[in-house]
Design an enzyme around this catalytic site. Structure first.
Site, PDB file in Angstrom:
ATOM      1  N   ARG A   1      83.480  93.283  13.510  1.00 54.54           N
ATOM      2  CA  ARG A   1      83.419  93.859  12.157  1.00 54.54           C
ATOM      3  C   ARG A   1      82.222  94.794  11.997  1.00 54.54           C
ATOM      4  O   ARG A   1      82.187  95.612  11.078  1.00 54.54           O
ATOM      5  CB  ARG A   1      83.349  92.747  11.113  1.00 54.54           C
TER       6      ARG A   1
ATOM      7  N   ASP B   1      83.505  88.892  19.946  1.00 49.62           N
ATOM      8  CA  ASP B   1      83.845  87.783  19.063  1.00 49.62           C
ATOM      9  C   ASP B   1      84.142  86.570  19.942  1.00 49.62           C
ATOM     10  O   ASP B   1      84.589  86.728  21.096  1.00 49.62           O
ATOM     11  CB  ASP B   1      85.076  88.118  18.220  1.00 49.62           C
TER      12      ASP B   1
ATOM     13  N   LYS C   1      63.453  82.268  17.880  1.00 48.69           N
ATOM     14  CA  LYS C   1      63.141  81.130  17.032  1.00 48.69           C
ATOM     15  C   LYS C   1      63.983  81.191  15.756  1.00 48.69           C
ATOM     16  O   LYS C   1      64.512  82.267  15.433  1.00 48.69           O
ATOM     17  CB  LYS C   1      61.651  81.122  16.684  1.00 48.69           C
TER      18      LYS C   1
ATOM     19  N   HIS D   1      57.155  86.094  19.725  1.00 49.48           N
ATOM     20  CA  HIS D   1      56.493  87.379  19.967  1.00 49.48           C
ATOM     21  C   HIS D   1      54.987  87.299  19.782  1.00 49.48           C
ATOM     22  O   HIS D   1      54.238  88.068  20.368  1.00 49.48           O
ATOM     23  CB  HIS D   1      57.072  88.450  19.038  1.00 49.48           C
TER      24      HIS D   1
ATOM     25  N   LYS E   1      50.994  88.816  22.461  1.00 50.00           N
ATOM     26  CA  LYS E   1      49.837  89.647  22.126  1.00 50.00           C
ATOM     27  C   LYS E   1      48.822  89.641  23.275  1.00 50.00           C
ATOM     28  O   LYS E   1      48.605  88.633  23.942  1.00 50.00           O
ATOM     29  CB  LYS E   1      49.168  89.136  20.854  1.00 50.00           C
TER      30      LYS E   1
ATOM     31  N   GLU F   1      49.687  85.812   5.848  1.00 50.24           N
ATOM     32  CA  GLU F   1      50.489  87.026   5.740  1.00 50.24           C
ATOM     33  C   GLU F   1      50.367  87.572   4.322  1.00 50.24           C
ATOM     34  O   GLU F   1      50.430  86.811   3.355  1.00 50.24           O
ATOM     35  CB  GLU F   1      51.956  86.744   6.055  1.00 50.24           C
TER      36      GLU F   1
ATOM     37  N   ASP G   1      58.934  77.864  10.222  1.00 52.10           N
ATOM     38  CA  ASP G   1      58.955  79.268  10.637  1.00 52.10           C
ATOM     39  C   ASP G   1      57.708  79.669  11.411  1.00 52.10           C
ATOM     40  O   ASP G   1      57.796  80.444  12.365  1.00 52.10           O
ATOM     41  CB  ASP G   1      59.098  80.158   9.402  1.00 52.10           C
TER      42      ASP G   1
ATOM     43  N   HIS H   1      54.652  79.196  16.197  1.00 50.20           N
ATOM     44  CA  HIS H   1      53.522  80.093  16.415  1.00 50.20           C
ATOM     45  C   HIS H   1      52.214  79.320  16.620  1.00 50.20           C
ATOM     46  O   HIS H   1      51.622  79.331  17.690  1.00 50.20           O
ATOM     47  CB  HIS H   1      53.337  81.030  15.211  1.00 50.20           C
TER      48      HIS H   1
ATOM     49  N   LYS I   1      52.707  83.011   2.971  1.00 48.18           N
ATOM     50  CA  LYS I   1      53.127  84.313   2.476  1.00 48.18           C
ATOM     51  C   LYS I   1      52.320  84.691   1.233  1.00 48.18           C
ATOM     52  O   LYS I   1      51.791  83.837   0.525  1.00 48.18           O
ATOM     53  CB  LYS I   1      54.614  84.271   2.097  1.00 48.18           C
TER      54      LYS I   1
END
Length: 485
Positions: A59, A101, A158, A188, A192, A226, A245, A250, A336
Protein backbone atom coordinates in the site's frame (compact mmCIF):
# COMPACT_ATOMS: atom_id res chain seq x y z
CA UNK A 1 36.85 -7.64 15.26
CA UNK A 2 35.70 -8.56 11.78
CA UNK A 3 37.22 -6.47 9.04
CA UNK A 4 37.64 -6.34 5.30
CA UNK A 5 40.20 -4.46 3.22
CA UNK A 6 41.18 -0.99 4.37
CA UNK A 7 39.89 2.10 2.60
CA UNK A 8 42.43 4.79 1.85
CA UNK A 9 42.19 6.65 5.15
CA UNK A 10 39.21 5.54 7.14
CA UNK A 11 39.36 1.88 8.07
CA UNK A 12 37.99 -1.53 7.04
CA UNK A 13 35.55 -1.86 4.15
CA UNK A 14 32.83 -4.55 4.23
CA UNK A 15 32.41 -7.41 1.79
CA UNK A 16 29.98 -6.93 -1.10
CA UNK A 17 26.45 -6.44 0.20
CA UNK A 18 22.77 -6.17 -0.62
CA UNK A 19 21.17 -4.02 2.08
CA UNK A 20 17.40 -4.20 2.48
CA UNK A 21 15.66 -1.38 4.37
CA UNK A 22 12.27 -2.43 5.70
CA UNK A 23 10.30 0.71 6.49
CA UNK A 24 12.11 2.58 3.72
CA UNK A 25 9.23 5.05 3.35
CA UNK A 26 9.23 5.92 7.06
CA UNK A 27 10.67 8.81 9.05
CA UNK A 28 13.75 6.96 10.34
CA UNK A 29 14.85 6.07 6.82
CA UNK A 30 14.26 9.65 5.66
CA UNK A 31 16.08 11.35 8.53
CA UNK A 32 18.91 8.94 9.28
CA UNK A 33 19.30 5.79 7.19
CA UNK A 34 19.31 7.05 3.61
CA UNK A 35 21.43 10.16 4.34
CA UNK A 36 23.73 8.02 6.50
CA UNK A 37 24.24 5.39 3.84
CA UNK A 38 25.18 8.06 1.32
CA UNK A 39 27.68 9.56 3.77
CA UNK A 40 29.24 6.10 4.17
CA UNK A 41 29.42 5.80 0.39
CA UNK A 42 31.05 9.20 -0.01
CA UNK A 43 33.56 8.36 2.76
CA UNK A 44 34.55 5.19 0.89
CA UNK A 45 33.18 2.91 3.62
CA UNK A 46 30.51 1.04 1.69
CA UNK A 47 31.55 -2.15 -0.13
CA UNK A 48 33.17 -1.94 -3.54
CA UNK A 49 29.96 -3.44 -4.95
CA UNK A 50 26.60 -3.00 -3.26
CA UNK A 51 22.90 -2.44 -3.81
CA UNK A 52 20.30 -0.94 -1.43
CA UNK A 53 16.74 -2.24 -1.71
CA UNK A 54 13.98 -0.25 -0.08
CA UNK A 55 10.88 -2.12 1.07
CA UNK A 56 7.47 -1.35 2.56
CA UNK A 57 3.97 -2.86 2.43
CA UNK A 58 2.41 -2.77 -1.04
CA UNK A 59 0.00 0.00 0.00
CA UNK A 60 3.03 2.30 0.43
CA UNK A 61 5.13 0.92 -2.44
CA UNK A 62 7.37 3.13 -4.58
CA UNK A 63 8.79 2.69 -8.02
CA UNK A 64 12.59 2.68 -8.26
CA UNK A 65 12.53 6.25 -9.57
CA UNK A 66 10.20 7.41 -6.78
CA UNK A 67 12.48 5.81 -4.18
CA UNK A 68 15.54 7.51 -5.67
CA UNK A 69 13.73 10.84 -5.63
CA UNK A 70 12.78 10.35 -1.97
CA UNK A 71 16.39 9.45 -1.12
CA UNK A 72 17.64 12.60 -2.86
CA UNK A 73 15.16 14.81 -0.99
CA UNK A 74 15.99 13.14 2.34
CA UNK A 75 19.73 13.51 1.81
CA UNK A 76 19.40 17.15 0.75
CA UNK A 77 17.36 17.95 3.87
CA UNK A 78 19.06 15.85 6.55
CA UNK A 79 22.41 14.65 5.19
CA UNK A 80 25.87 16.02 5.91
CA UNK A 81 26.90 15.11 2.35
CA UNK A 82 24.81 16.80 -0.33
CA UNK A 83 23.34 14.64 -3.14
CA UNK A 84 25.48 15.82 -6.02
CA UNK A 85 28.41 14.86 -8.18
CA UNK A 86 29.55 11.42 -9.37
CA UNK A 87 29.34 10.01 -5.82
CA UNK A 88 25.60 10.69 -5.69
CA UNK A 89 25.04 9.37 -9.20
CA UNK A 90 26.73 6.07 -8.28
CA UNK A 91 24.79 5.84 -5.01
CA UNK A 92 21.47 6.65 -6.68
CA UNK A 93 21.97 3.94 -9.28
CA UNK A 94 22.37 1.41 -6.45
CA UNK A 95 18.87 2.15 -5.08
CA UNK A 96 15.88 -0.02 -5.99
CA UNK A 97 12.55 -0.84 -4.36
CA UNK A 98 10.59 -4.04 -3.69
CA UNK A 99 7.29 -4.13 -1.80
CA UNK A 100 6.70 -6.93 0.69
CA UNK A 101 3.53 -8.17 2.35
CA UNK A 102 3.47 -11.28 4.59
CA UNK A 103 1.27 -13.07 2.04
CA UNK A 104 3.00 -11.63 -1.05
CA UNK A 105 6.78 -11.27 -0.74
CA UNK A 106 7.43 -11.84 -4.46
CA UNK A 107 8.17 -8.17 -5.39
CA UNK A 108 10.86 -8.06 -2.68
CA UNK A 109 12.27 -11.44 -3.69
CA UNK A 110 12.53 -10.25 -7.29
CA UNK A 111 14.21 -6.99 -6.25
CA UNK A 112 16.78 -8.83 -4.09
CA UNK A 113 17.54 -11.32 -6.89
CA UNK A 114 18.12 -8.49 -9.37
CA UNK A 115 20.30 -6.63 -6.85
CA UNK A 116 22.44 -9.71 -6.22
CA UNK A 117 22.85 -10.29 -9.95
CA UNK A 118 23.96 -6.68 -10.37
CA UNK A 119 26.52 -7.04 -7.57
CA UNK A 120 27.74 -10.41 -8.82
CA UNK A 121 29.28 -13.29 -6.89
CA UNK A 122 27.74 -14.12 -3.51
CA UNK A 123 27.13 -10.85 -1.68
CA UNK A 124 26.07 -10.78 1.95
CA UNK A 125 22.56 -9.67 2.85
CA UNK A 126 21.80 -7.17 5.60
CA UNK A 127 18.20 -6.49 6.64
CA UNK A 128 17.41 -3.36 8.63
CA UNK A 129 14.03 -3.55 10.39
CA UNK A 130 13.07 0.13 10.68
CA UNK A 131 9.48 -0.91 11.36
CA UNK A 132 7.17 -0.79 14.41
CA UNK A 133 7.76 -3.60 16.95
CA UNK A 134 4.37 -5.09 16.06
CA UNK A 135 5.74 -5.86 12.59
CA UNK A 136 8.97 -7.56 13.73
CA UNK A 137 7.54 -11.07 13.91
CA UNK A 138 5.90 -11.05 10.49
CA UNK A 139 9.01 -9.67 8.79
CA UNK A 140 11.34 -12.16 10.51
CA UNK A 141 9.05 -15.09 9.68
CA UNK A 142 8.84 -13.96 6.05
CA UNK A 143 12.65 -13.81 5.83
CA UNK A 144 12.86 -17.34 7.17
CA UNK A 145 10.10 -18.76 4.99
CA UNK A 146 11.48 -17.29 1.75
CA UNK A 147 15.10 -18.25 2.39
CA UNK A 148 16.22 -14.61 2.39
CA UNK A 149 17.68 -15.10 5.86
CA UNK A 150 20.41 -17.40 4.50
CA UNK A 151 23.87 -15.80 4.63
CA UNK A 152 22.22 -12.71 6.15
CA UNK A 153 22.39 -10.46 9.19
CA UNK A 154 19.52 -8.48 10.68
CA UNK A 155 19.42 -5.09 12.44
CA UNK A 156 16.54 -4.77 14.90
CA UNK A 157 15.40 -1.35 16.12
CA UNK A 158 14.41 -0.63 19.72
CA UNK A 159 12.41 -1.14 21.85
CA UNK A 160 13.50 -4.72 22.49
CA UNK A 161 10.27 -5.68 24.21
CA UNK A 162 8.39 -3.78 26.91
CA UNK A 163 9.00 -6.20 29.80
CA UNK A 164 10.68 -9.57 30.40
CA UNK A 165 7.99 -11.81 28.81
CA UNK A 166 7.74 -9.68 25.66
CA UNK A 167 11.55 -9.51 25.33
CA UNK A 168 11.79 -13.29 25.69
CA UNK A 169 9.07 -13.77 23.08
CA UNK A 170 10.78 -11.38 20.65
CA UNK A 171 14.15 -13.08 21.12
CA UNK A 172 12.54 -16.50 20.55
CA UNK A 173 10.95 -15.27 17.31
CA UNK A 174 14.24 -13.88 15.99
CA UNK A 175 16.29 -16.89 17.15
CA UNK A 176 13.98 -19.20 15.22
CA UNK A 177 15.42 -17.68 12.03
CA UNK A 178 18.74 -16.00 12.96
CA UNK A 179 21.35 -17.22 15.43
CA UNK A 180 22.65 -14.65 17.91
CA UNK A 181 25.86 -14.03 15.95
CA UNK A 182 23.78 -12.54 13.11
CA UNK A 183 21.47 -10.32 15.21
CA UNK A 184 22.29 -6.65 15.71
CA UNK A 185 19.98 -4.90 18.22
CA UNK A 186 20.73 -1.30 17.40
CA UNK A 187 20.90 1.68 19.76
CA UNK A 188 22.16 4.66 17.75
CA UNK A 189 23.30 6.37 20.97
CA UNK A 190 26.06 3.75 21.36
CA UNK A 191 27.43 4.60 17.92
CA UNK A 192 28.57 8.02 19.09
CA UNK A 193 32.32 8.62 18.88
CA UNK A 194 32.42 9.56 22.56
CA UNK A 195 31.12 6.16 23.68
CA UNK A 196 34.21 4.51 22.20
CA UNK A 197 36.26 7.15 23.94
CA UNK A 198 35.14 5.81 27.34
CA UNK A 199 37.21 2.72 26.58
CA UNK A 200 40.20 4.81 25.55
CA UNK A 201 39.84 7.19 28.50
CA UNK A 202 39.63 4.39 31.05
CA UNK A 203 41.86 1.66 29.76
CA UNK A 204 44.58 3.56 27.83
CA UNK A 205 45.39 6.01 30.64
CA UNK A 206 47.06 5.13 33.91
CA UNK A 207 45.78 8.44 35.22
CA UNK A 208 42.13 7.29 35.35
CA UNK A 209 41.69 3.54 35.66
CA UNK A 210 43.27 3.27 39.16
CA UNK A 211 40.65 5.68 40.58
CA UNK A 212 37.66 4.32 38.60
CA UNK A 213 36.14 2.51 41.58
CA UNK A 214 34.26 2.82 44.90
CA UNK A 215 37.39 3.85 46.81
CA UNK A 216 37.60 7.15 44.93
CA UNK A 217 34.21 7.76 43.28
CA UNK A 218 31.23 8.74 45.43
CA UNK A 219 28.51 8.63 42.75
CA UNK A 220 27.91 8.58 39.00
CA UNK A 221 25.32 10.53 37.01
CA UNK A 222 24.11 9.65 33.51
CA UNK A 223 21.98 12.50 32.22
CA UNK A 224 20.23 12.56 28.83
CA UNK A 225 17.61 15.34 28.88
CA UNK A 226 15.74 16.24 25.70
CA UNK A 227 14.42 19.69 24.88
CA UNK A 228 11.81 18.41 22.44
CA UNK A 229 8.40 17.02 23.40
CA UNK A 230 6.87 13.86 21.97
CA UNK A 231 6.81 15.42 18.47
CA UNK A 232 3.47 13.94 17.41
CA UNK A 233 4.45 10.39 18.41
CA UNK A 234 1.62 9.91 20.91
CA UNK A 235 0.66 6.48 19.59
CA UNK A 236 4.18 5.16 20.19
CA UNK A 237 4.93 7.10 23.35
CA UNK A 238 1.70 6.34 25.22
CA UNK A 239 2.50 2.63 25.07
CA UNK A 240 6.17 3.09 25.92
CA UNK A 241 7.08 6.05 28.12
CA UNK A 242 10.53 7.40 28.88
CA UNK A 243 11.71 4.45 30.98
CA UNK A 244 11.17 1.89 28.22
CA UNK A 245 12.18 4.28 25.44
CA UNK A 246 15.34 5.74 26.95
CA UNK A 247 16.54 4.08 30.15
CA UNK A 248 16.53 0.40 29.17
CA UNK A 249 17.89 0.85 25.66
CA UNK A 250 20.11 3.91 26.11
CA UNK A 251 21.18 4.82 29.63
CA UNK A 252 21.54 1.29 31.03
CA UNK A 253 23.73 0.41 28.05
CA UNK A 254 25.93 3.43 28.67
CA UNK A 255 26.13 2.50 32.35
CA UNK A 256 27.41 -0.91 31.27
CA UNK A 257 30.36 0.67 29.46
CA UNK A 258 31.06 3.06 32.35
CA UNK A 259 31.03 0.32 35.00
CA UNK A 260 32.51 -2.70 33.18
CA UNK A 261 35.75 -4.42 34.14
CA UNK A 262 38.68 -4.20 31.71
CA UNK A 263 38.08 -6.67 28.85
CA UNK A 264 40.83 -9.14 28.01
CA UNK A 265 40.88 -7.72 24.48
CA UNK A 266 38.89 -5.27 22.38
CA UNK A 267 36.73 -7.89 20.69
CA UNK A 268 32.96 -8.03 20.57
CA UNK A 269 32.81 -11.11 22.80
CA UNK A 270 35.12 -9.72 25.50
CA UNK A 271 33.43 -6.31 25.56
CA UNK A 272 29.93 -7.73 25.68
CA UNK A 273 30.84 -10.33 28.30
CA UNK A 274 32.07 -7.60 30.65
CA UNK A 275 29.06 -5.37 29.97
CA UNK A 276 26.63 -8.22 30.69
CA UNK A 277 28.39 -8.85 34.03
CA UNK A 278 27.46 -5.30 35.03
CA UNK A 279 23.82 -6.03 34.23
CA UNK A 280 23.96 -9.25 36.23
CA UNK A 281 25.23 -7.27 39.24
CA UNK A 282 22.31 -4.81 39.15
CA UNK A 283 19.97 -4.87 42.12
CA UNK A 284 16.30 -4.95 41.24
CA UNK A 285 15.03 -1.39 40.90
CA UNK A 286 13.34 0.05 43.98
CA UNK A 287 10.23 2.10 43.05
CA UNK A 288 10.88 4.24 46.14
CA UNK A 289 14.14 5.36 44.50
CA UNK A 290 12.45 6.49 41.28
CA UNK A 291 10.86 9.81 40.29
CA UNK A 292 8.42 9.73 37.38
CA UNK A 293 7.26 13.00 35.84
CA UNK A 294 4.93 14.27 33.15
CA UNK A 295 5.26 17.72 31.60
CA UNK A 296 2.32 20.05 31.94
CA UNK A 297 0.31 19.97 28.75
CA UNK A 298 1.24 16.39 27.80
CA UNK A 299 -2.34 15.17 28.29
CA UNK A 300 -3.51 17.82 25.81
CA UNK A 301 -1.29 16.43 23.05
CA UNK A 302 -3.26 14.86 20.14
CA UNK A 303 -3.70 11.14 20.73
CA UNK A 304 -2.83 11.22 24.46
CA UNK A 305 -5.29 9.82 27.01
CA UNK A 306 -6.54 12.78 29.11
CA UNK A 307 -5.96 10.62 32.22
CA UNK A 308 -2.60 9.28 31.06
CA UNK A 309 -0.09 8.11 33.66
CA UNK A 310 2.68 7.72 31.06
CA UNK A 311 5.94 9.29 32.23
CA UNK A 312 7.66 11.82 30.00
CA UNK A 313 10.47 12.09 32.58
CA UNK A 314 12.22 9.64 34.86
CA UNK A 315 15.09 9.78 37.33
CA UNK A 316 16.25 6.73 39.26
CA UNK A 317 18.93 5.41 41.55
CA UNK A 318 20.67 2.20 40.46
CA UNK A 319 22.86 0.03 42.70
CA UNK A 320 25.50 -2.46 41.51
CA UNK A 321 26.53 -5.32 43.78
CA UNK A 322 30.09 -6.02 42.69
CA UNK A 323 33.58 -5.42 44.06
CA UNK A 324 34.25 -2.29 42.01
CA UNK A 325 31.00 -0.39 42.61
CA UNK A 326 29.30 -1.65 45.80
CA UNK A 327 27.92 1.36 47.68
CA UNK A 328 28.30 3.79 44.75
CA UNK A 329 24.89 5.02 43.51
CA UNK A 330 24.31 5.55 39.81
CA UNK A 331 21.76 8.30 39.13
CA UNK A 332 20.08 8.14 35.72
CA UNK A 333 17.83 10.88 34.34
CA UNK A 334 16.06 11.46 31.03
CA UNK A 335 12.92 13.22 29.86
CA UNK A 336 11.10 15.30 27.30
CA UNK A 337 10.56 19.11 27.26
CA UNK A 338 13.47 19.78 29.62
CA UNK A 339 15.80 22.77 29.87
CA UNK A 340 18.36 21.57 27.32
CA UNK A 341 19.15 18.63 25.10
CA UNK A 342 22.36 17.09 26.47
CA UNK A 343 24.22 13.76 26.81
CA UNK A 344 26.42 13.92 29.90
CA UNK A 345 28.08 11.48 32.31
CA UNK A 346 29.49 12.87 35.56
CA UNK A 347 31.76 11.00 37.97
CA UNK A 348 31.82 12.63 41.40
CA UNK A 349 34.97 11.97 43.40
CA UNK A 350 35.00 11.47 47.14
CA UNK A 351 35.66 14.62 49.13
CA UNK A 352 39.08 14.81 50.79
CA UNK A 353 39.54 16.06 54.32
CA UNK A 354 39.11 19.84 54.04
CA UNK A 355 39.37 20.60 57.75
CA UNK A 356 42.78 22.21 57.18
CA UNK A 357 41.05 24.98 55.23
CA UNK A 358 39.07 27.63 57.16
CA UNK A 359 35.29 27.45 56.66
CA UNK A 360 35.06 30.54 54.42
CA UNK A 361 37.70 29.02 52.16
CA UNK A 362 35.64 25.95 51.37
CA UNK A 363 32.87 27.74 49.46
CA UNK A 364 29.16 27.79 50.09
CA UNK A 365 26.49 25.14 49.66
CA UNK A 366 26.62 25.58 45.87
CA UNK A 367 30.31 24.71 45.64
CA UNK A 368 31.21 21.58 43.72
CA UNK A 369 33.94 19.16 44.57
CA UNK A 370 36.09 17.17 42.12
CA UNK A 371 34.24 15.84 39.06
CA UNK A 372 35.04 14.28 35.72
CA UNK A 373 32.39 15.23 33.14
CA UNK A 374 32.08 13.40 29.81
CA UNK A 375 29.84 15.23 27.35
CA UNK A 376 28.59 12.99 24.53
CA UNK A 377 27.10 15.70 22.36
CA UNK A 378 28.75 15.31 18.95
CA UNK A 379 31.64 15.66 18.68
CA UNK A 380 32.04 15.60 22.50
CA UNK A 381 34.22 16.97 25.28
CA UNK A 382 35.76 15.88 28.58
CA UNK A 383 36.12 18.26 31.51
CA UNK A 384 37.83 17.83 34.87
CA UNK A 385 36.54 20.06 37.68
CA UNK A 386 38.70 20.74 40.72
CA UNK A 387 39.44 23.36 43.38
CA UNK A 388 42.29 25.90 43.33
CA UNK A 389 43.30 28.83 45.49
CA UNK A 390 41.76 32.14 44.48
CA UNK A 391 44.47 34.83 43.98
CA UNK A 392 44.84 37.18 46.93
CA UNK A 393 46.11 37.30 50.50
CA UNK A 394 43.38 35.00 51.92
CA UNK A 395 43.16 31.24 51.51
CA UNK A 396 39.94 30.86 49.55
CA UNK A 397 39.12 27.97 47.21
CA UNK A 398 37.61 28.51 43.79
CA UNK A 399 36.38 26.07 41.15
CA UNK A 400 38.54 25.54 38.06
CA UNK A 401 38.47 23.19 35.11
CA UNK A 402 40.45 21.62 32.32
CA UNK A 403 38.61 20.80 29.10
CA UNK A 404 39.42 18.54 26.17
CA UNK A 405 37.20 19.40 23.19
CA UNK A 406 37.02 17.05 20.21
CA UNK A 407 35.98 19.83 17.82
CA UNK A 408 39.09 21.87 18.53
CA UNK A 409 41.48 18.93 18.63
CA UNK A 410 40.75 16.72 15.62
CA UNK A 411 39.70 16.95 12.01
CA UNK A 412 36.16 15.56 11.99
CA UNK A 413 36.09 14.90 8.24
CA UNK A 414 35.84 11.14 8.76
CA UNK A 415 33.67 11.21 11.89
CA UNK A 416 30.51 9.11 11.62
CA UNK A 417 27.12 9.68 13.20
CA UNK A 418 25.65 6.95 15.38
CA UNK A 419 23.60 5.17 12.73
CA UNK A 420 26.39 5.39 10.18
CA UNK A 421 28.90 3.79 12.51
CA UNK A 422 26.54 1.00 13.58
CA UNK A 423 25.36 0.14 10.06
CA UNK A 424 29.01 -0.12 9.04
CA UNK A 425 29.72 -2.37 12.06
CA UNK A 426 26.77 -4.60 11.15
CA UNK A 427 28.10 -5.03 7.60
CA UNK A 428 31.50 -5.89 9.08
CA UNK A 429 29.91 -8.33 11.54
CA UNK A 430 31.27 -6.46 14.57
CA UNK A 431 28.77 -6.76 17.46
CA UNK A 432 30.81 -4.79 20.03
CA UNK A 433 28.29 -1.94 20.33
CA UNK A 434 25.13 -4.03 20.00
CA UNK A 435 22.99 -5.51 22.77
CA UNK A 436 22.97 -9.24 23.44
CA UNK A 437 19.78 -11.21 24.17
CA UNK A 438 20.78 -12.25 27.69
CA UNK A 439 21.70 -8.67 28.54
CA UNK A 440 18.37 -7.16 27.48
CA UNK A 441 16.43 -9.89 29.27
CA UNK A 442 18.40 -9.30 32.46
CA UNK A 443 17.63 -5.57 32.33
CA UNK A 444 13.90 -6.25 32.04
CA UNK A 445 14.17 -8.72 34.92
CA UNK A 446 15.85 -6.10 37.15
CA UNK A 447 13.17 -3.58 36.11
CA UNK A 448 10.22 -5.80 37.08
CA UNK A 449 9.50 -4.18 40.50
CA UNK A 450 9.28 -0.72 38.93
CA UNK A 451 7.08 -1.91 36.08
CA UNK A 452 4.77 -3.68 38.54
CA UNK A 453 4.32 -0.77 40.97
CA UNK A 454 5.46 2.50 39.38
CA UNK A 455 5.18 5.64 41.51
CA UNK A 456 2.62 8.17 40.25
CA UNK A 457 3.77 10.79 37.79
CA UNK A 458 4.54 14.25 39.15
CA UNK A 459 3.92 17.36 37.02
CA UNK A 460 6.76 19.58 35.86
CA UNK A 461 6.97 22.76 33.83
CA UNK A 462 8.22 22.45 30.23
CA UNK A 463 11.70 23.93 30.02
CA UNK A 464 12.54 22.98 33.62
CA UNK A 465 14.75 20.09 34.78
CA UNK A 466 11.91 17.86 35.98
CA UNK A 467 9.88 17.53 39.20
CA UNK A 468 11.30 19.18 42.31
CA UNK A 469 11.60 15.82 44.09
CA UNK A 470 14.60 14.85 41.95
CA UNK A 471 16.80 16.89 44.30
CA UNK A 472 15.74 14.67 47.20
CA UNK A 473 16.48 11.58 45.12
CA UNK A 474 20.12 12.55 44.55
CA UNK A 475 20.79 14.10 47.99
CA UNK A 476 23.35 14.61 49.49
CA UNK A 477 24.79 15.14 45.99
CA UNK A 478 23.71 17.63 43.32
CA UNK A 479 22.79 17.19 39.68
CA UNK A 480 25.60 18.15 37.34
CA UNK A 481 23.04 19.70 34.96
CA UNK A 482 22.31 22.55 34.73
CA UNK A 483 25.98 23.42 34.94
CA UNK A 484 27.66 26.81 34.71
CA UNK A 485 29.62 26.55 31.50
Amino acid sequence: MTSGPESESTGPVPDDHVVVLFGATGDLARRKLLPGLFHLAKAGLLPARYRIVGSAPSRAAFSDDDFRKRAREATAEFGRSKPEGPEWQEFEEALTFGAADPDDPEPLLSAVRKAEQAVGGKPRRLFHLAVPPTAFASVIEMLGATGLAENARVIVEKPFGTDLPSAQALNATIHAVFDESRIFRIDHFLGKESVDNILALRFANGLFEPVWNRDHISHVQIDVPEKIGIEGRAQFFEGTGTFRDMIVTHLFQLMGFMAMEPPAELTAKSLRDEKEKVFQSMRHLDPAQVVRGQYEGYRDEPGVDPRSDTETFIALRVELDNWRWAGVPFFLRSGKSLGEGRHVVTLGFREPALRMFPLPARGGAEARNNELVIDFDDPGRIAARFLVKEPGPAMRLEEAGMVFDYAGSFNSMYALEGYERLILDAMLGDQSLFTRSDGIERLWEASAPLLATPPPVEPYTPGSWGPESIDRLIAPYRWSLPDRR
